[in-house]
Structures are given as structure tokens and as C-alpha cells.
Scaffold this motif. Structure first.
Motif, mmCIF file in Angstrom:
data_model
loop_
_atom_site.group_PDB
_atom_site.id
_atom_site.type_symbol
_atom_site.label_atom_id
_atom_site.label_comp_id
_atom_site.label_asym_id
_atom_site.label_seq_id
_atom_site.Cartn_x
_atom_site.Cartn_y
_atom_site.Cartn_z
ATOM 1 N N GLY A 55 54.969 41.067 67.032
ATOM 2 C CA GLY A 55 55.635 41.690 65.899
ATOM 3 C C GLY A 55 56.801 42.540 66.364
ATOM 4 N N ARG A 56 57.904 42.483 65.655
ATOM 5 C CA ARG A 56 59.114 43.177 66.100
ATOM 6 C C ARG A 56 59.644 44.198 65.101
ATOM 7 N NH1 ARG A 56 62.649 38.486 69.267
ATOM 8 N NH2 ARG A 56 61.214 38.286 71.027
ATOM 9 N N GLN A 57 59.069 44.249 63.903
ATOM 10 C CA GLN A 57 59.562 45.204 62.928
ATOM 11 C C GLN A 57 58.515 45.444 61.851
ATOM 12 O OE1 GLN A 57 63.011 42.799 61.701
ATOM 13 N NE2 GLN A 57 62.070 42.516 59.694
ATOM 14 N N GLY A 58 58.731 46.507 61.080
ATOM 15 C CA GLY A 58 57.844 46.803 59.972
ATOM 16 C C GLY A 58 56.472 47.280 60.403
ATOM 17 N N TYR A 60 53.983 45.733 61.459
ATOM 18 C CA TYR A 60 53.387 45.020 62.590
ATOM 19 C C TYR A 60 54.240 45.091 63.859
ATOM 20 C CZ TYR A 60 50.500 43.284 58.805
ATOM 21 O OH TYR A 60 49.662 43.208 57.716
ATOM 22 N N ALA A 61 55.207 46.018 63.890
ATOM 23 C CA ALA A 61 56.021 46.192 65.092
ATOM 24 C C ALA A 61 55.125 46.536 66.276
ATOM 25 C CB ALA A 61 57.058 47.295 64.865
ATOM 26 N N GLU A 62 55.434 45.964 67.429
ATOM 27 C CA GLU A 62 54.705 46.178 68.686
ATOM 28 C C GLU A 62 53.336 45.477 68.705
ATOM 29 O OE1 GLU A 62 56.276 47.636 71.145
ATOM 30 O OE2 GLU A 62 57.971 48.051 69.827
ATOM 31 N N GLN A 126 56.682 34.499 60.730
ATOM 32 C CA GLN A 126 57.579 35.612 61.029
ATOM 33 C C GLN A 126 57.923 36.396 59.766
ATOM 34 O OE1 GLN A 126 60.825 33.455 62.901
ATOM 35 N NE2 GLN A 126 60.364 34.384 64.873
ATOM 36 N N SER A 130 57.022 40.284 58.885
ATOM 37 C CA SER A 130 58.167 41.200 58.837
ATOM 38 C C SER A 130 58.192 41.979 57.529
ATOM 39 C CB SER A 130 59.482 40.423 58.993
ATOM 40 O OG SER A 130 59.568 39.835 60.268
ATOM 41 N N ASP A 131 57.828 41.318 56.433
ATOM 42 C CA ASP A 131 57.852 41.975 55.123
ATOM 43 C C ASP A 131 56.663 41.484 54.293
ATOM 44 O OD1 ASP A 131 58.397 43.156 52.704
ATOM 45 O OD2 ASP A 131 60.519 42.636 52.690
ATOM 46 N N LYS A 236 55.716 43.895 75.772
ATOM 47 C CA LYS A 236 56.905 43.134 75.435
ATOM 48 C C LYS A 236 57.088 42.057 76.501
ATOM 49 C CE LYS A 236 59.184 47.105 73.297
ATOM 50 N NZ LYS A 236 60.336 48.012 73.348
#
Length: 241
Positions: A55-58, A60-62, A126, A130-131, A236
């Protein structure tokens, strides 16, 4: 006897044709360069794939979530849908809290051979991570795989975010667990080793010119190397694509 041999040859041709189609799907995924998703078919069974979602944003980031992709027996020539199953609990409106399976029906009511492709499925994955709120639009809550997650997201986002963070923490605690299969295609993470992975990290930080990238690809026959590592204390991927 002749009929039996003909039947065997026909079945072999069907299997070979299916293998080519699955390989084509994998090549399309490679060409799409899907950020944050690493996946590869099992060496033993091309209908079973191993995967990891970053996950890269929102909310679920990290996150680092392992998943399996199971293809129908006659994929892609029938209307049955592929199955995505996560290997850990994930609070999400489209993830079943009992089976950890991802509901893709709202994007793919049926599989249309030649029109629907696996890279599109991963793009959908994805998008909904993300949303997640946007992924629910136009869908009745009781039609979602996890109505409780949907209610939390709508009415108590702090609690939703806290529970998602618990999922992320739990997943990371098991990232270096021994692999559950001897399949050489199973995606394995190595802890960061400065003497081994340090030079690669420095090259990534410094950036490489297009000419260097081209030379590297030519040296590897035009194919991606697929090497990746995880820096200690972080989750990462460091990769040469």
C-alpha cells in the motif's frame, strides 16, 4: 487405442494453449509496471500465483499484504472469475472477514475472454485500497463482502483507521516467516544486508540513466532481473526492474 492417443494429444494441445495464454497474461502485467504489486505464477501450477501488495497511500499506506491468485481450471476460456485470497486479516469493505477473499464481482461480473485481463484485476485492487470510500459508491452496503467495515468507514473513520493499522502491524510481524511451500517462485523477503544490498540501494538513490537501464536490460536478454530486497526496519521493496 488410436482414439485414446488422439484424445491425449487433443488434451495436451489444450493445456499447451492455456499455458501460452497464462504466460501472455503475465507478460501484460510486466508491461503495465503495476506499482506496489509483485506477482508470479507458481512453478508447479500456473493456475496458482503468489503475490504481495504494497500500500502506498491512504488508510493502507505502508501495508504489506501477501495474497494468492487462483485461476479457474479452464482460464481464461470460461466465465468463472479468478480468486484473490489474502494471507492475513484485512479490514476492507470488499474483503470477506471470514475467508480473506477479495470480492471482484462489482468490477468483473463475469470473466470475458479476450477482454478482461489480470492486469486489470490488479489495477482494480490498487484502486480500492487507495480509496476504499470511492470503491463503495453505487453499491448497497448489504451487497458488500464486509458491511461492518463499510459502516465503520462511513461513520467512524478513526476506528476504521485504527483497525487497519492493526492489520498492517500484524502482517509485518510475519513478513519474514518461513515460507509455507518449497515452490521456488514463492516470494521471499530478505532482511537488509549492507554489504550485499547496500550498493544496490545507493544505485537506486543516485538514479541511473536511460542508457544504463538499456544496457542492463540487454545484458539480461531484455528481461527484468526481478531482484528485490527490503530494508531493515522498513517494508519498502528495493528492486531492479
Amino acid at each position: 487405442m488410436t482414439l485414446d492417443l488422439d484424445a491425449i494429444k487433443k488434451e495436451d494441445k489444450i493445456l499447451i494453449n492455456q499455458e501460452y495464454k497464462i504466460l501472455a497474461e503475465y507478460k501484460m502485467i510486466e508491461s503495465e509496471k503495476l506499482g506496489g504489486i509483485y506477482t508470479i505464477p507458481s512453478l508447479a501450477n500456473s493456475l496458482q500465483w503468489f503475490g504481495v501488495f504494497f500500500g502506498r497511500q491512504g488508510f493502507y499506506a505502508e501495508s504489506v499484504f501477501r495474497f494468492s491468485l487462483l485461476l479457474p481450471e479452464r482460464f481464461p476460456d470460461d466465465k468463472s472469475l479468478p480468486t484473490v485470497i489474502f494471507q492475513q486479516n484485512i479490514l476492507h469493505p470488499h474483503v470477506c472477514p471470514y475467508t480473506n477473499s477479495l470480492d471482484i464481482f462489482h468490477a468483473f461480473p463475469e470473466w470475458r475472454c479476450g477482454e478482461d485481463h489480470l492486469w486489470q484485476l490488479f489495477k482494480y485492487m490498487q484502486a480500492i485500497f487507495s480509496d476504499p470510500l470511492d470503491s463503495m459508491r453505487g453499491i448497497e452496503i448489504d451487497k458488500l463482502k464486509n458491511p461492518e467495515a463499510a459502516e465503520l468507514l462511513l461513520n467512524n473513520r478513526e476506528e476504521f483507521a485504527a483497525r487497519v493499522l492493526e492489520n498492517i502491524k500484524e502482517s509485518k510481524e510475519h513478513i519474514y516467516d518461513p515460507q509455507p511451500t518449497e515452490d521456488p517462485h514463492y516470494i521471499v523477503f530478505e532482511k537488509f544486508q549492507p554489504d550485499v544490498h547496500g550498493p544496490v540501494l545507493e544505485r537506486i538513490k543516485a538514479g541511473r540513466s536511460n542508457q544504463t537501464d538499456s544496457s542492463l536490460q540487454q545484458a539480461n536478454g531484455g528481461a527484468a532481473t526481478g531482484l528485490s530486497w527490503v530494508k531493515e526496519g522498513e517494508f519498502k521493496p528495493l528492486s531492479i526492474e
